[in-house]
Design a protein around this motif. Sequence first.
Motif: not given
Length: 221
Positions: A1-9, A23-28, A117-122, A138-142
């Motif tokens: 499974m690939k882990y991604i980084t999500i930025a929400i501004d 979102v974090a809770r559902r993706l763990n 850093k070094n987190k399995q998904g943020v 990887d994913l940026k939401i405004f």
Amino acid sequence: MKYITIAIDGPGAAGKSTVAKEVARRLNYTYIDTGAMYRCLALYVLENQIDYQDETKLVQAVDCLDIQLSNNGKVFLNNKDVTQNIRSSAVTNLVSRVSSPRCVREKFVRLQQDLAKNKQGVVMDGRDIGTVVLPHADLKIFQVASSSVRAKRRYEENLTKGIHTSLDVLEKEIKERDYLDTNKPFGALKKAQDAIELDTSYLTIEEVVQIILNYAKDLIK
Ligand code: DC
């Protein structure tokens, strides 16, 4: 499974924290609320009567903060649970000012980058995450919403806490904070070029969560 980084501004009171936490809770994934970190500084400044216009004192104050964020949204400052205290209107009205100076931003940005850093998904939310803190997310939401909708949401949230502030006052405060957040010399609120703009004025929290999860799932699979 690939882990991604999500930025929400996005601007204040647009529902970022609620959505990001879910979102974090559902993706763990690990959830990092950067606004809460700046709020801790504002609370510390208020409680210790620090002259926040004196940048030397402000930066010294940053070094006195031990901030712990739990994944369920609890915030601890120097081992004390400040989850409620950092949401007071005194803190809300001061936070844009203490979070402006460059010396403060540099320290917090480094801290936030280390936390990611070094987190399995943020999932990290704030104002400058997609532009400064995690420019390679990887994913940026405004995430935006009109000031009147945001004032109404804040009004209803306040009522549940027994706080009565008029809609007009709340909308005025929201607009003032928007102005300060957008016009900061460093770390100003700005949509990253590669961010997806999401107007949540007429969406429920669940709808917003689902939209973000759909984008995330496309990247994870
Ligand atoms: O998202 P929030 O309302 O809890 O944020 C509190 C304040 O912190 C907000 O006025 C702007 C500031 N902030 C910031 O400058 N940069 C961030 N990454 C997050 C918040």
